[in-house]
Design a protein around this motif. Sequence first.
Motif, PDB file in Angstrom:
ATOM      1  N   GLY A  35       0.782  -1.230   0.000  1.00 41.50           N
ATOM      2  CA  GLY A  35       0.000   0.000   0.000  1.00 41.50           C
ATOM      3  C   GLY A  35       0.811   1.275   0.000  1.00 41.50           C
ATOM      4  N   GLU A  36       2.122   1.185   0.154  1.00 42.19           N
ATOM      5  CA  GLU A  36       2.970   2.375   0.210  1.00 42.19           C
ATOM      6  C   GLU A  36       3.070   3.031  -1.164  1.00 42.19           C
ATOM      7  N   LEU A  37       2.925   4.357  -1.204  1.00 43.08           N
ATOM      8  CA  LEU A  37       3.055   5.087  -2.461  1.00 43.08           C
ATOM      9  C   LEU A  37       4.512   5.106  -2.887  1.00 43.08           C
ATOM     10  N   ALA A  38       4.786   4.585  -4.075  1.00 44.30           N
ATOM     11  CA  ALA A  38       6.161   4.479  -4.568  1.00 44.30           C
ATOM     12  C   ALA A  38       6.482   5.533  -5.626  1.00 44.30           C
ATOM     13  N   TYR A  39       5.477   5.986  -6.369  1.00 45.40           N
ATOM     14  CA  TYR A  39       5.753   6.854  -7.518  1.00 45.40           C
ATOM     15  C   TYR A  39       4.547   7.754  -7.745  1.00 45.40           C
ATOM     16  N   ALA A  40       4.806   9.078  -7.795  1.00 53.30           N
ATOM     17  CA  ALA A  40       3.751  10.054  -8.059  1.00 53.30           C
ATOM     18  C   ALA A  40       4.342  11.144  -8.947  1.00 53.30           C
ATOM     19  N   PRO A  41       4.238  10.999 -10.261  1.00 57.12           N
ATOM     20  CA  PRO A  41       4.934  11.920 -11.170  1.00 57.12           C
ATOM     21  C   PRO A  41       4.410  13.359 -11.088  1.00 57.12           C
ATOM     22  N   HIS A  42       5.316  14.287 -11.294  1.00 53.97           N
ATOM     23  CA  HIS A  42       4.988  15.715 -11.419  1.00 53.97           C
ATOM     24  C   HIS A  42       4.360  16.315 -10.164  1.00 53.97           C
TER      25      HIS A  42
END
Length: 417
Positions: free
Chosen positions: A118-125
């Motif tokens: 559930g951990e956020l790994a990638y959130a572009p921009h």
Amino acid sequence: MLQTFASSISSLLDTRADGHSLPAGLYTREDVFEADIDVFFRKHWICIGLECDVPEPGDATVVDIGNSGLIILRDDDNQVRVVHNVCRHRGSRILNAGSSVISKLVCPYHQWTYELDGELAYAPHMGADFDKSCKSLRPVNFKSIGGLIYACLSDNPPSDIDRLEEAMTERLAPYDIRNTKVAFQADVVEHGNWKLTMENNRECYHCSANHPELCVSFVDLDFGFDPESLSPEDREQAEQHEALYAERTKSWEADGYPSAAVEQLVDCETNFRTQRLIISGAGESQTPDATAASSKLLGTMTRKDLGDTHLWGHNSWNHFMGDHAVVAIVIPLSADKTLVRTKWLVHKDAVEGIDYDLEKLTNVWVATTDQDAELVARSHAGVLDPAYVPGPYSPFSETNLDRFAAWYIDRMRAHGY
């Protein structure tokens, strides 16, 4: 508006008479349906699936409860998790309905990517100063009890599920449900309110007239009868059956298999009942001839004569036998439609056509579920009729319906209705 709805529903709850079915509006009204979803499917523990639904790391399946989307998945550490199917960016659904095999959870809208924990790994921009650590997928409170997954969408889940967990952890251990597989699944949409679905399941008053396949292995008198309505011969047979129960229960428990009824049906939050039931006829399984459908028994089971460990909750019923298990999960879709999702479980190494015959495995409960769907539709059509007046429950064979109705009223009251 909410206060008006609550007041209106409260007046409807007031009209329910002890020992009688519910007033029509509690089955048919849209405001009651929305209240039911909030109270019984968000604030109480519900069965949503099984560990064996996601047998391998990366396996995921989506379950929708009202407006809530849930993802059951198995992470890279082989741990089962349940998270909300809601991206932490702008709320998009991440996975589509059904089952998937994934390496990561990727939102299709803007490609926000989450690890299987559930951990956020990638959130572009999102900028260099964006803190991903506080944008993990929201977890859902859940418990795996003997391989059955119970979830509660509230931040304050009822604590009295502990009694269910205590009873079923021991009873389910020999079946090792975590190491089964789903041999078959059937989704049936019943054209009736979810409470009618549950009421129908909690009595067998209707069984002998409507379930010929089930009655080969299931004893309808197990759930009550009026002795005065029986012929002398049938009464003698019923008395012999009761004596056999006492004898069989004592024997099973002496062999280390808990069997006596354990129930928590009123004055509680988590509603359940379990008991080891006698299988009639050949005595092995709920199949057309009451013999085992699978030659490869579940878990550590070595015997086929240990009956049917039945378990019900307020949105599920289950039958665990030596050779297979049947798990049914009830999900309300609308005031007049209810999904009944039935899964047939066999040992994970059992091979179709060699260890078990799929038709024999599924025949009884496919037929029974279809028959029940017709009965529920008839019931719902009846409560919609202006001529409907709540009728009396049988004090012999429908006592559990009266308890269910009383529990329903009590829980609605506890949540402000």
